[in-house]
Each structure stands twice: as structure tokens, then as C-alpha cells.
Design a protein around this motif. Structure first.
Motif, PDB file in Angstrom:
ATOM      1  N   LEU A 120       0.824  -1.198   0.000  1.00  0.00           N
ATOM      2  CA  LEU A 120       0.000   0.000   0.000  1.00  0.00           C
ATOM      3  C   LEU A 120       0.870   1.265   0.000  1.00  0.00           C
ATOM      4  N   CYS A 121       1.935   1.255   0.767  1.00  0.00           N
ATOM      5  CA  CYS A 121       2.850   2.402   0.805  1.00  0.00           C
ATOM      6  C   CYS A 121       3.549   2.609  -0.540  1.00  0.00           C
ATOM      7  N   ILE A 122       3.937   1.529  -1.171  1.00  0.00           N
ATOM      8  CA  ILE A 122       4.569   1.632  -2.484  1.00  0.00           C
ATOM      9  C   ILE A 122       3.595   2.203  -3.505  1.00  0.00           C
ATOM     10  N   ALA A 123       2.356   1.726  -3.478  1.00  0.00           N
ATOM     11  CA  ALA A 123       1.350   2.229  -4.412  1.00  0.00           C
ATOM     12  C   ALA A 123       1.072   3.712  -4.172  1.00  0.00           C
ATOM     13  N   ALA A 124       1.008   4.129  -2.918  1.00  0.00           N
ATOM     14  CA  ALA A 124       0.782   5.537  -2.608  1.00  0.00           C
ATOM     15  C   ALA A 124       1.958   6.395  -3.069  1.00  0.00           C
ATOM     16  N   GLY A 125       3.159   5.897  -2.906  1.00  0.00           N
ATOM     17  CA  GLY A 125       4.340   6.632  -3.365  1.00  0.00           C
ATOM     18  C   GLY A 125       4.359   6.812  -4.874  1.00  0.00           C
ATOM     19  N   VAL A 126       4.004   5.769  -5.587  1.00  0.00           N
ATOM     20  CA  VAL A 126       3.946   5.860  -7.047  1.00  0.00           C
ATOM     21  C   VAL A 126       2.859   6.848  -7.466  1.00  0.00           C
ATOM     22  N   ALA A 127       1.720   6.828  -6.799  1.00  0.00           N
ATOM     23  CA  ALA A 127       0.639   7.762  -7.121  1.00  0.00           C
ATOM     24  C   ALA A 127       1.064   9.206  -6.871  1.00  0.00           C
ATOM     25  N   VAL A 128       1.798   9.444  -5.801  1.00  0.00           N
ATOM     26  CA  VAL A 128       2.268  10.799  -5.499  1.00  0.00           C
ATOM     27  C   VAL A 128       3.239  11.273  -6.569  1.00  0.00           C
ATOM     28  N   ILE A 129       4.154  10.429  -6.984  1.00  0.00           N
ATOM     29  CA  ILE A 129       5.124  10.816  -8.008  1.00  0.00           C
ATOM     30  C   ILE A 129       4.423  11.132  -9.321  1.00  0.00           C
ATOM     31  N   VAL A 130       3.467  10.308  -9.715  1.00  0.00           N
ATOM     32  CA  VAL A 130       2.732  10.554 -10.959  1.00  0.00           C
ATOM     33  C   VAL A 130       1.946  11.845 -10.876  1.00  0.00           C
ATOM     34  N   SER A 131       1.292  12.091  -9.752  1.00  0.00           N
ATOM     35  CA  SER A 131       0.496  13.319  -9.625  1.00  0.00           C
ATOM     36  C   SER A 131       1.388  14.557  -9.610  1.00  0.00           C
ATOM     37  N   LEU A 132       2.553  14.497  -8.963  1.00  0.00           N
ATOM     38  CA  LEU A 132       3.463  15.638  -8.971  1.00  0.00           C
ATOM     39  C   LEU A 132       4.008  15.916 -10.368  1.00  0.00           C
ATOM     40  N   GLN A 133       4.295  14.880 -11.131  1.00  0.00           N
ATOM     41  CA  GLN A 133       4.742  15.082 -12.508  1.00  0.00           C
ATOM     42  C   GLN A 133       3.634  15.692 -13.352  1.00  0.00           C
ATOM     43  N   THR A 134       2.408  15.266 -13.141  1.00  0.00           N
ATOM     44  CA  THR A 134       1.281  15.816 -13.885  1.00  0.00           C
ATOM     45  C   THR A 134       1.067  17.285 -13.548  1.00  0.00           C
ATOM     46  N   ILE A 135       1.122  17.621 -12.270  1.00  0.00           N
ATOM     47  CA  ILE A 135       0.968  19.019 -11.861  1.00  0.00           C
ATOM     48  C   ILE A 135       2.097  19.866 -12.421  1.00  0.00           C
ATOM     49  N   GLY A 136       3.316  19.348 -12.397  1.00  0.00           N
ATOM     50  CA  GLY A 136       4.447  20.078 -12.958  1.00  0.00           C
ATOM     51  C   GLY A 136       4.285  20.339 -14.442  1.00  0.00           C
ATOM     52  N   ALA A 137       3.806  19.350 -15.169  1.00  0.00           N
ATOM     53  CA  ALA A 137       3.578  19.529 -16.604  1.00  0.00           C
ATOM     54  C   ALA A 137       2.472  20.543 -16.853  1.00  0.00           C
TER      55      ALA A 137
END
Length: 70
Positions: free
Chosen positions: A28-45
Motif C-alpha cells: 500500500l505504501c509503495i502504491a501511494a508513493g507511485v501515485a504521489v510521483i505521478v500526480s506531482l509530474q502531472t501538476i508540474g507539466a
């Protein structure tokens, strides 16, 4: 070599069976970490696209901003 590999495999499966909650929490922690990274990249773009679009066209021609290249 195969005895060690078989031992590690059996030991890992046994640990997964005994510590199921801990394994679930780790996944669950790994999945949450991956989701955070994807969302931060999306916001940055999105922010990058917003800052680099032509504001003159966006505002309907009311404001004209030009950037100098260094």
C-alpha cells in the motif's frame, strides 16, 4: 547454489504468510508513493504548460506579454 535459492524462496513465502498485514501495508505504501510521483509530474507539466502558453491568445488580446531571451 540451488539449495540457497530454494531456502530463500521458502523463507520469503513463509514470511509473507506469517506477516500478511505488514506485506499488505508495504504494498500500500509503495502504491501511494507511485501515485504521489505521478500526480506531482502531472501538476508540474500542467504548470509548465500554463506558464509557456501564449497569454495574448488566452486573454483575447487584452494583454500582451513578451519574454526576453538571455
Amino acid at each position: 547454489m540451488m539449495k540457497r535459492l530454494l531456502f530463500y524462496f521458502r523463507h520469503s513465502l513463509n514470511d509473507l504468510r506469517i506477516n500478511g498485514r505488514r506485506t499488505f501495508f508495504a504494498l500500500l505504501c509503495i502504491a501511494a508513493g507511485v501515485a504521489v510521483i505521478v500526480s506531482l509530474q502531472t501538476i508540474g507539466a500542467m504548470v509548465s504548460t500554463t506558464l509557456t502558453t501564449n497569454l495574448y491568445d488566452t486573454n483575447g488580446g487584452d494583454i500582451k506579454i513578451q519574454a526576453k531571451a538571455f
